[in-house]
Each structure stands twice: as structure tokens, then as C-alpha cells.
Design a protein around this motif. Sequence first.
Motif, mmCIF file in Angstrom:
data_model
loop_
_atom_site.group_PDB
_atom_site.id
_atom_site.type_symbol
_atom_site.label_atom_id
_atom_site.label_comp_id
_atom_site.label_asym_id
_atom_site.label_seq_id
_atom_site.Cartn_x
_atom_site.Cartn_y
_atom_site.Cartn_z
ATOM 1 N N HIS A 66 0.857 -1.187 0.000
ATOM 2 C CA HIS A 66 0.000 0.000 0.000
ATOM 3 C C HIS A 66 0.892 1.235 0.000
ATOM 4 O O HIS A 66 1.860 1.316 0.767
ATOM 5 N N ASN A 67 0.591 2.189 -0.844
ATOM 6 C CA ASN A 67 1.412 3.387 -0.981
ATOM 7 C C ASN A 67 0.840 4.540 -0.159
ATOM 8 O O ASN A 67 -0.167 5.144 -0.523
ATOM 9 N N SER A 68 1.520 4.856 0.950
ATOM 10 C CA SER A 68 1.126 5.999 1.781
ATOM 11 C C SER A 68 2.000 7.221 1.528
ATOM 12 O O SER A 68 1.949 8.200 2.280
ATOM 13 N N LEU A 69 2.817 7.170 0.468
ATOM 14 C CA LEU A 69 3.604 8.336 0.066
ATOM 15 C C LEU A 69 2.717 9.310 -0.708
ATOM 16 O O LEU A 69 1.568 8.999 -1.021
ATOM 17 N N ASP A 70 3.282 10.469 -1.063
ATOM 18 C CA ASP A 70 2.537 11.430 -1.885
ATOM 19 C C ASP A 70 3.001 11.396 -3.343
ATOM 20 O O ASP A 70 2.684 12.276 -4.133
ATOM 21 N N VAL A 71 3.786 10.358 -3.693
ATOM 22 C CA VAL A 71 4.259 10.124 -5.062
ATOM 23 C C VAL A 71 4.127 8.626 -5.347
ATOM 24 O O VAL A 71 3.983 7.824 -4.412
ATOM 25 N N PRO A 72 4.196 8.204 -6.615
ATOM 26 C CA PRO A 72 4.118 6.773 -6.927
ATOM 27 C C PRO A 72 5.269 5.991 -6.299
ATOM 28 O O PRO A 72 6.319 6.554 -5.946
ATOM 29 N N THR A 73 5.089 4.678 -6.173
ATOM 30 C CA THR A 73 6.141 3.807 -5.660
ATOM 31 C C THR A 73 6.060 2.453 -6.345
ATOM 32 O O THR A 73 5.073 2.122 -7.022
ATOM 33 N N SER A 74 7.094 1.640 -6.183
ATOM 34 C CA SER A 74 7.116 0.240 -6.648
ATOM 35 C C SER A 74 8.288 -0.433 -5.960
ATOM 36 O O SER A 74 9.163 0.231 -5.404
ATOM 37 N N ILE A 75 8.320 -1.772 -5.988
ATOM 38 C CA ILE A 75 9.437 -2.503 -5.386
ATOM 39 C C ILE A 75 9.989 -3.531 -6.370
ATOM 40 O O ILE A 75 9.295 -3.976 -7.278
ATOM 41 N N HIS A 76 11.236 -3.895 -6.151
ATOM 42 C CA HIS A 76 11.946 -4.822 -7.032
ATOM 43 C C HIS A 76 12.718 -5.825 -6.189
ATOM 44 O O HIS A 76 13.443 -5.442 -5.261
ATOM 45 N N ALA A 77 12.560 -7.119 -6.459
ATOM 46 C CA ALA A 77 13.327 -8.158 -5.783
ATOM 47 C C ALA A 77 14.619 -8.367 -6.570
ATOM 48 O O ALA A 77 14.631 -9.038 -7.610
ATOM 49 N N HIS A 78 15.707 -7.784 -6.082
ATOM 50 C CA HIS A 78 16.967 -7.718 -6.807
ATOM 51 C C HIS A 78 17.610 -9.105 -6.909
ATOM 52 O O HIS A 78 17.972 -9.705 -5.907
ATOM 53 N N GLY A 79 17.735 -9.600 -8.132
ATOM 54 C CA GLY A 79 18.334 -10.904 -8.384
ATOM 55 C C GLY A 79 17.320 -11.988 -8.694
ATOM 56 O O GLY A 79 17.691 -13.039 -9.216
#
Length: 314
Positions: A66-79
Motif C-alpha cells: 500500500h502506498n502511503s507516500l505522496d508520489v508513486p512507488t514500486s518494489i523490485h526483488a533484486h536478483g
Amino acid sequence: MLRQFIVFAAVAFNCFAARVELNWDVGYVFGIRDGFTYRRAIGVNGELPFPPVHVTQGDTLVINVHNSLDVPTSIHAHGLLNNGTNYYDGPDMVTQCGIPPGESFTYVLETKNQFGTFWIHGHTRHQEVDGLHTPLIIHSRKQPVVDYDEELIMTFEDWFTTEFAVRQAYIDSLEDIRTLTSNFPKALINGYDGNNTAPITFVPGKRYRLRVICMSINNWFKFRIPGHTMTLIEADGVESMPLEVDGLSMGPGQRYSVIVTAHDSDEFNYMYNVTSYSDALVSQGLTPMVYTGLINYRDGAPVKTIQSPADEQL
């Protein structure tokens, strides 16, 4: 018969696999991480650093973000390879749209046959620089190449006094990048000021697997434990034949596993050494920076000073 065995092995492997589900609320947090600067950062569920993620080879990792920031977000599983599921890979406006403020998105990450040391980090607007990252450990279902008694995680980060967006605006305003006077970042070890992080506890005679992760954006790190031998058994999520090394030299995103055997006696404690450096800042006299931490065999034991391998040897 061979075909039947392969089918049976695949079915058995899948039977042991689990579905690990996490709920992450990505939002702003405030605090002092480098021992000097109180600033806004990005954490998960109100925490920074937030807990490492542990799964087992073959598991499905589900992260409800859930994004509680005031800008977009995303995550990446590195590897993580994400074969056939690149829409869960995380790069904003490359394989997915960023998660809008106030909205949610579910990542379904299949570990399949991968195992080893990884990390998860933000992949929108360089939010990983402001704290949105944590280790991802995928435990193997098979016997390790070297037996060990316990495993520990060590993380290295570079930490700036201002948020990435502020520094980016400053850099963009320069007519000549060579006039850059931005502050050199401090180093964080295991999430906190490099010279004040908690000691690493060794029990005499035990064999430890250190999972070492460089979660920096700019700086390289060199790590060694004088008086102790490291045996490399994994690099970037790939198991390797055992190799004795004096220490590790790590760039942003790199991960290693090393085996370190504790001494048989608790007569002395020891110090580990970490050097943080960046060739881009040599001309400003701001690199390298050296940090030390305690290998604690026994509370109050004297520290045995041992010559450390030179950085140039790593």
C-alpha cells in the motif's frame, strides 16, 4: 523409470513449498540514522530499517504493497529472475506503472529453483536511496557446500543528509558537474551509523555464515575481519565452490556469503573493518571513509589488534 522419478521429485518439491504473505505500508518516517542528521526517509509499516524477508526455495512470496507516500512507488526483488512474470519486477514505467498514492498493488514473486542472498528495494524515483530496501534471504532446501552453525546478515548502505529529490534538483541546477559540492554520504552498517552499530556476537568454536549485502546507491565497500579467514560460498545468489579470501570488495547491489569460523577461545574480542569509497569523489578529498565494529566473544574482553589487509589487496 527415470521420467517417473523426475515427476515424483517435482511433485515432492512443490508439496513442501509455502505461500508467504506480507503486508507492506510504504510511507514516510523520520529519524537519525547516521548519528548526525534528523531527516525524512521512507520505511515500511512505520519502521526503518524494516525486517528482512525470509522464504525457502520454491516458496511463493506475496507482498501486498500500500502506498502511503505522496508520489508513486514500486518494489523490485533484486536478483530474482521473474521468468514469465516481469510485470512483478518493479521498474516504474518499464515493466509496470508506479503504484499511485493511496493505492495498493500485490506482487506475487515465485522463487522457483533460486536460493541465496538477495534484497528488495524501491524502483521508483530512486526511493531505495531514502531507505526503501531490506534483505531477501531464500533458504536452500539442499545441504550447503560448507556446513555452518548459524547465519548472520550484514548490510552496507550509503546515507545522505538530504532526500534524493533535493540532491537531484541541486545536481540538475549545475552548469558544470565538476563544481559539485554535495555532501559525501555516511555509511550505515546493519541499518545504523557505521561506527555505532551493534556488535556481532561470536561463540567460540562456532562456524558462521555471513550474508553480506551492499545496499548502496553510489559507494563501494570493502569488508574484512582481521584475524579471521573468510571462505566464499555464494556470489549474487549463485552457489560457488569454497574459496578462501582476505576480505570482500562490493559494488552497489552485490551480495556474498562467506563462512567464518570463530576462534576456540573467548580471551579476546576483535574488530571488523569497513571502508566506504567512491572514485567520483576522490578530487574532493572525501573518500575513503573507514568504519570499525566489534566482534564480541565476551563482554569486557580486551580487543586484540591485528593488522588488516590493505584495501588494494581486496
